[in-house]
Design a protein around this motif. Sequence first.
Motif, short mmCIF file in Angstrom:
data_model
loop_
_atom_site.label_atom_id
_atom_site.label_comp_id
_atom_site.label_asym_id
_atom_site.label_seq_id
_atom_site.Cartn_x
_atom_site.Cartn_y
_atom_site.Cartn_z
N ILE A 91 67.70 32.24 -10.93
CA ILE A 91 66.84 33.25 -11.57
C ILE A 91 66.81 32.64 -13.12
N ARG A 115 57.85 26.48 -14.86
CA ARG A 115 57.44 26.33 -13.57
C ARG A 115 56.59 24.98 -13.27
N ASN A 123 70.21 29.11 -5.39
CA ASN A 123 69.15 29.86 -5.78
C ASN A 123 69.31 30.33 -7.34
N GLU A 138 63.42 31.62 -9.05
CA GLU A 138 62.65 32.98 -9.35
C GLU A 138 62.38 32.94 -10.90
N ILE A 195 61.03 34.87 -14.13
CA ILE A 195 60.90 36.24 -14.78
C ILE A 195 60.82 36.23 -16.14
#
Length: 246
Positions: free
Chosen positions: A109, A122, A107, A135, A137
């Motif tokens: 972040i 993205r 994973n 993820e 942010i």
Amino acid sequence: MVYDEVLKDKFKRRKIVKTKNKLSKCLASSIPIEIRKDTSLLKYWRKRFRLFSKFDQGIKLDRESWYSATPEKVSRMIAKRCACDLIVDGFCGAGSNTIQFALTCKNVIAIDIDPVKIELARNNAEVYGVSNRIEFIVGDYYTLAPTLKADVVFLAPPWGGPTYIAQRIFNLDNIMLENGGGKQLYEATRKITENIAYFLPRNIDEQQCIQLAGEGNLVEFENNYFDKRLNSKTVYYGNLVTSCDK
Ligand code: ADP
């Protein structure tokens, strides 16, 4: 007869010139708008496939990201060393490092203060088919840091654009974030984990980086080469240090 051949040759040459013009027009129209507006970025455009091997599959960058993106060969190597369950990419930009982390870590972040960068990251992660492991942010790394948990944190903070190289030795204090310089950034990150990979200019003051680790702790410098030139240094702390017996 001879006259005929001269004519043929002339037409042939004209055809070649026309094809060449067509080709250069085609190429010019595929050059993104930010490069057409600022031709000083052309040198980065020429390296586009070395920045992102899947460049022609839909990679998007803005002006700043052209000179900030980490060459894929370099980001791949860093990602191999940082392989873990959960990594934080604190200043992800257009995602050059984030993408490679998503290929070696379970994973990721990815944080950036600029919403445009997060959208680019993205998009670019989707091109590589790894966005499901990230993820994203939008936020200030310093503000988010106390809430973060991670096995490894990767820090590639702003160096102040390409002018960093004009300095003989790059001081960590030259990293100017709202809440402090490069030392404060390291200290804030130490509260999350001791496993830090710090991506810094090739002219970084190495003594300063060593002092950050604190007495008795090891530090490892990795020289990143691109186009046969020293491009940057990654400084590894904590369990990321591999080259010596700890
Ligand atoms: P430079 O070209 O000056 O070295 P970069 O473009 O490499 O700067 O900066 C890295 C990224 O860090 C940028 O995408 C920028 O939006 C982001 N950034 C700057 N400040 C913060 C912050 N406080 N928190 C998170 N991201 C930040």
